[in-house]
Design an enzyme around this catalytic site. Structure first.
Site, PDB file in Angstrom:
ATOM      1  N   GLU A   1       0.903  -1.201   0.270  1.00 49.20           N
ATOM      2  CA  GLU A   1       0.036   0.034  -0.001  1.00 49.20           C
ATOM      3  C   GLU A   1       0.976   1.096   0.166  1.00 49.20           C
ATOM      4  OE1 GLU A   1      -3.197   0.929  -0.125  1.00 49.20           O
ATOM      5  OE2 GLU A   1      -2.517   2.900  -0.249  1.00 49.20           O
TER       6      GLU A   1
ATOM      7  N   VAL B   1     -20.839  22.997 -17.137  1.00 54.37           N
ATOM      8  CA  VAL B   1     -19.912  24.065 -16.514  1.00 54.37           C
ATOM      9  C   VAL B   1     -18.649  24.133 -17.652  1.00 54.37           C
ATOM     10  CG1 VAL B   1     -18.326  24.808 -14.923  1.00 54.37           C
ATOM     11  CG2 VAL B   1     -20.315  23.681 -14.237  1.00 54.37           C
TER      12      VAL B   1
ATOM     13  N   HIS C   1     -43.938  -5.309  12.690  1.00 57.91           N
ATOM     14  CA  HIS C   1     -44.730  -4.063  12.368  1.00 57.91           C
ATOM     15  C   HIS C   1     -44.446  -3.236  13.665  1.00 57.91           C
ATOM     16  CE1 HIS C   1     -48.295  -1.404  11.435  1.00 57.91           C
ATOM     17  NE2 HIS C   1     -48.460  -1.599  12.657  1.00 57.91           N
TER      18      HIS C   1
HETATM   19  P1  FAD Z   1      -9.584   1.605  -3.329  1.00 49.93           P
HETATM   20  O1  FAD Z   1     -10.399   1.666  -2.102  1.00 49.93           O
HETATM   21  O2  FAD Z   1      -9.514   2.910  -4.209  1.00 49.93           O
HETATM   22  O3  FAD Z   1      -8.043   1.376  -2.778  1.00 49.93           O
HETATM   23  C1  FAD Z   1      -7.206   1.218  -3.591  1.00 49.93           C
HETATM   24  C2  FAD Z   1      -5.678   1.303  -2.816  1.00 49.93           C
HETATM   25  O4  FAD Z   1      -4.592   1.071  -3.911  1.00 49.93           O
HETATM   26  C3  FAD Z   1      -5.724   2.854  -2.313  1.00 49.93           C
HETATM   27  O5  FAD Z   1      -5.415   2.589  -0.776  1.00 49.93           O
HETATM   28  C4  FAD Z   1      -4.223   3.096  -2.919  1.00 49.93           C
HETATM   29  O6  FAD Z   1      -3.627   4.026  -2.263  1.00 49.93           O
HETATM   30  C5  FAD Z   1      -3.696   1.934  -3.496  1.00 49.93           C
HETATM   31  N1  FAD Z   1      -2.582   2.069  -4.604  1.00 49.93           N
HETATM   32  C6  FAD Z   1      -3.163   2.876  -5.594  1.00 49.93           C
HETATM   33  N2  FAD Z   1      -2.113   2.299  -6.519  1.00 49.93           N
HETATM   34  C7  FAD Z   1      -1.112   1.981  -5.689  1.00 49.93           C
HETATM   35  C8  FAD Z   1       0.307   1.515  -6.020  1.00 49.93           C
HETATM   36  N3  FAD Z   1       0.766   1.994  -7.280  1.00 49.93           N
HETATM   37  N4  FAD Z   1       1.064   1.125  -5.220  1.00 49.93           N
HETATM   38  C9  FAD Z   1       0.670   0.808  -3.772  1.00 49.93           C
HETATM   39  N5  FAD Z   1      -0.543   1.258  -3.461  1.00 49.93           N
HETATM   40  C10 FAD Z   1      -1.491   1.511  -4.351  1.00 49.93           C
HETATM   41  N6  FAD Z   1     -18.666   2.578  -2.111  1.00 49.93           N
HETATM   42  C11 FAD Z   1     -19.634   2.073  -1.345  1.00 49.93           C
HETATM   43  O7  FAD Z   1     -19.842   0.881  -1.827  1.00 49.93           O
HETATM   44  N7  FAD Z   1     -20.430   2.437  -0.472  1.00 49.93           N
HETATM   45  C12 FAD Z   1     -20.238   3.968  -0.329  1.00 49.93           C
HETATM   46  O8  FAD Z   1     -20.831   4.624   0.386  1.00 49.93           O
HETATM   47  C13 FAD Z   1     -19.391   4.763  -0.702  1.00 49.93           C
HETATM   48  N8  FAD Z   1     -19.147   6.042  -0.806  1.00 49.93           N
HETATM   49  C14 FAD Z   1     -17.951   6.811  -1.257  1.00 49.93           C
HETATM   50  C15 FAD Z   1     -18.030   8.088  -0.897  1.00 49.93           C
HETATM   51  C16 FAD Z   1     -16.841   8.857  -1.838  1.00 49.93           C
HETATM   52  C17 FAD Z   1     -16.649  10.222  -1.458  1.00 49.93           C
HETATM   53  C18 FAD Z   1     -15.967   7.874  -2.675  1.00 49.93           C
HETATM   54  C19 FAD Z   1     -14.887   8.741  -3.211  1.00 49.93           C
HETATM   55  C20 FAD Z   1     -16.271   6.664  -2.799  1.00 49.93           C
HETATM   56  C21 FAD Z   1     -17.353   6.037  -2.242  1.00 49.93           C
HETATM   57  N9  FAD Z   1     -17.403   4.686  -2.360  1.00 49.93           N
HETATM   58  C22 FAD Z   1     -18.501   4.057  -1.873  1.00 49.93           C
HETATM   59  C23 FAD Z   1     -16.869   3.875  -3.484  1.00 49.93           C
HETATM   60  C24 FAD Z   1     -15.498   3.119  -2.890  1.00 49.93           C
HETATM   61  O9  FAD Z   1     -14.839   4.097  -1.815  1.00 49.93           O
HETATM   62  C25 FAD Z   1     -14.669   2.401  -3.921  1.00 49.93           C
HETATM   63  O10 FAD Z   1     -15.741   1.620  -4.789  1.00 49.93           O
HETATM   64  C26 FAD Z   1     -13.656   1.383  -3.187  1.00 49.93           C
HETATM   65  O11 FAD Z   1     -13.051   2.112  -2.140  1.00 49.93           O
HETATM   66  C27 FAD Z   1     -12.945   0.636  -4.095  1.00 49.93           C
HETATM   67  O12 FAD Z   1     -12.257  -0.327  -3.157  1.00 49.93           O
HETATM   68  P2  FAD Z   1     -10.816  -0.736  -4.143  1.00 49.93           P
HETATM   69  O13 FAD Z   1     -10.284  -1.793  -3.015  1.00 49.93           O
HETATM   70  O14 FAD Z   1     -11.138  -1.069  -5.339  1.00 49.93           O
HETATM   71  O15 FAD Z   1      -9.878   0.713  -3.997  1.00 49.93           O
END
Ligand code: FAD
Length: 564
Positions: free
Chosen positions: A130, A334, A540
């Site tokens: 990470e 926009v 309910h």
């Molecule tokens: P991520 O959570 O994006 O994690 C990827 C990780 O990889 C990160 O920690 C990053 O630092 C790391 N990384 C990237 N490149 C590298 C590299 N080269 N080397 C080492 N580490 C690296 N989803 C829901 O289901 N419910 C919600 O309520 C919801 N609310 C959200 C609100 C907001 C404001 C946002 C922005 C997103 C929300 N989401 C929600 C979406 C959700 O956060 C993502 O779908 C989810 O985090 C994806 O998980 P992931 O494991 O694919 O990637």
């Protein structure tokens, strides 16, 4: 004279806050100098806080799970001794000694940590890479968790305002941004540190640094102190997630233009806030900032809010917020954004009378793009499509047999629960299990006020695909529970296959829709018919009854409404 010693949190080895993981004494215990009292776990080290005098524990103010900072009071010891300096023992955190592993997981969001933990539980040797110090990815650090924490605060504010009409009057809101932010960060801290503990318990090695593929069996990790570490692996799971899309030529570097990541810091509450993008993230942030005091304008390029969702579900939300927000523009773009001393000058294109306006702050929430550019995937032969997504089969395998990918990086819907399930599937497939990911039943939720949730087939999609369906719709105006909550605008609808009468989809708008949708998801998964859903006895008065009622509307067996 009786003396006493206050045990406080020492300097935390370069970290501001850390959780208490163990309390080894209770009030009334006799302790000696040097006895361990409390353990605090930082990412870098385990810190044992020991007794500085012998005596009896008189008071403990902390509990396991509390997040503490240097100087916080923990324990009082009544003593006859001279009081010495508090004893502290620091054990450095895990070092990765062995850079040959069975599975390397790149990225520690819901996709990555779920994959890593499941693989470790299936007895695989795992290294989780990470780039940031905190585990948990966008979801825990800048997505689901901080947004839902702030949305909880927003809901409390809006409910206290609504109570005014039923005779409960509160004085006006006094905002303490810093306290709100600290609370939100505490929630994040508890969860991200919890992940670190879970990784440790499972023997998953954490390597902090930015990973890039060198070959199909080697990953290079660049650490923050510029060291380069190479990991040799049998299988890799890519879970690098996504990041906000920027608009070319907009002044993104100006602090008055922010993404959801910065917006979640609630550093200040702008007077006039423009949100570019009327999707789920934009509208959730609109909910928060409106309640915290901003005058909110939402501009959406498509002809409706939350494009893709059934518009009968979006309507109650629209009707509620159109009176609360300064403006909601749909079919509007926009076209320019200029940073000036007097504010952010915006030009709109669309059916808007005033095409130019000035805002104090602009949130860009037009979508997210996959983090596939900098990981060397294409260079080693992993297929990346023209939008940057890595293509996989339903076992999360890429075009390369030993490389898997999960989460936002593999495509829509970009949701944490989808990522987590995909992560588990990838780990299980690597461990030899015949697991598959079923993408047809993934609930989506907009945690707006009211919430909107849907799962399975939507009416919009069924029409696009020419799929025949029938539906039962229950208006919450006939729900005792909704009326007692003063929230009768909700709707619950369930969609059925006309031949089999089995449920194929469901949509809900109303308070707590996100919590209610899971019952429909299970019913779809289990192939329940409308009569089976209607026969289920719901408690309910609850909002969950509305799912049963929608099935009864479809079956024409409902008694709580009169159907012509
Ligand atoms: P991520 O959570 O994006 O994690 C990827 C990780 O990889 C990160 O920690 C990053 O630092 C790391 N990384 C990237 N490149 C590298 C590299 N080269 N080397 C080492 N580490 C690296 N989803 C829901 O289901 N419910 C919600 O309520 C919801 N609310 C959200 C609100 C907001 C404001 C946002 C922005 C997103 C929300 N989401 C929600 C979406 C959700 O956060 C993502 O779908 C989810 O985090 C994806 O998980 P992931 O494991 O694919 O990637």
């Amino acid at each position: 004279m009786k003396k006493w010693s206050e045990i406080r949190v020492p300097e935390l080895n370069g970290v501001d806050e850390a959780p208490i993981t163990e309390i080894l004494v209770a009030v009334g215990d006799e302790v000696s100098v040097g006895d361990n009292l409390i353990t605090v776990e930082t990412e870098k080290a385990t810190i044992e806080i020991a007794a500085s005098c012998s005596g009896m524990v008189n008071k403990i103010t902390a509990k396991v799970g509390d997040i503490v900072a240097e100087g916080d009071f923990l324990i009082r010891i009544d003593s006859n001794d001279d009081v010495k300096q508090v004893n502290v023992k620091i054990t450095p955190g895990d070092q990765v000694e062995d850079l040959r592993t069975q599975i390397v997981v790149l990225g520690s969001g819901p996709g990555g940590y779920s994959a890593a933990f499941r693989a470790a539980d299936l007895r695989k040797k795992v290294i989780l890479v990470e780039r940031y110090n905190n585990l948990g990815g966008v979801c825990l650090n800048a997505g689901c968790i901080p947004s839902k924490s702030l949305l909880h605060a927003a809901k409390v504010i809006s409910e206290t305002k609504e109570m005014h009409d039923i005779g409960l009057k509160y004085s006006s809101l006094e905002m303490d941004n810093e306290a709100l932010r600290a609370w939100k960060n505490k929630v994040i801290y508890k969860l991200t540190n919890g992940l670190a503990t879970l990784a440790k318990k499972r023997n998953v090695k954490i390597l902090t640094g930015e990973g890039k593929f060198l070959s199909l069996h080697h990953l290079e990790v660049k650490t923050s102190d510029n060291k380069s570490i190479s990991i040799e692996f049998d299988q890799a799971i890519i879970a690098t997630g996504s990041e906000p899309v920027e608009i070319p030529d907009f002044p993104h570097e100006d602090p008055r233009v922010f993404t959801s990541t910065e917006a979640l810091e609630v550093n200040s509450i702008p007077n006039r806030l423009l949100i570019v993008g009327g999707g789920i993230i934009g509208l959730e942030m609109a909910t928060v900032y409106h309640e915290l005091g901003s005058k909110v304008t939402v501009a959406e390029f498509a002809d409706s809010l939350i494009p893709g969702a059934d518009q009968d579900l979006v309507k109650p939300l629209y009707q509620r917020i159109e009176n609360l927000y300064e403006n909601i523009f749909v079919s509007s773009k926009v076209v320019s954004l200029e940073a000036t001393l007097n504010g952010m000058f915006v030009t709109f294109d669309g059916p808007i009378v005033q095409k130019k306006d000035v805002f104090n702050q602009v949130l860009i929430a037009i979508g997210r793009e996959p983090n596939s550019k900098y990981i060397g995937a294409e260079q080693v032969g992993i297929k990346v499509d023209d939008k940057g997504f890595i293509t996989t089969d339903n076992q999360m395998r890429t075009n390369v047999a030993n490389i898997f990918a999960v989460g936002d990086i593999v495509g829509q819907p970009m949701l944490a629960h989808k990522a987590a399930h995909e992560g588990k599937v990838a780990a299980e497939v690597i461990a030899g299990m015949d697991s598959h990911f079923d993408s047809s039943i993934i609930p989506s939720v907009a945690y707006t006020n009211p919430e909107i949730a849907w799962v399975g087939m939507t009416e919009t999609r069924a029409k696009e695909l020419n799929i025949r369906y029938e539906k039962g719709t229950f208006p919450w105006a006939a729900s005792g529970r909704a009326l007692s909550l003063e929230r009768k605008e909700g709707i619950t609808k369930t969609l059925y296959d006309p031949e089999t009468k089995k449920i194929i989809g469901a949509g809900i708008v109303g308070v707590n829709a996100g919590d209610l949708i899971s019952e429909a998801a299970l019913a779809i998964k289990k192939g329940c018919t409308a009569s089976e859903i209607g026969e289920l006895v719901h408690p309910h008065p609850t909002l969950s009854e509305t799912i049963g009622f929608s099935a009864e509307v479809y079956e024409k067996t409902i008694v709580d409404m009169y159907l012509n």
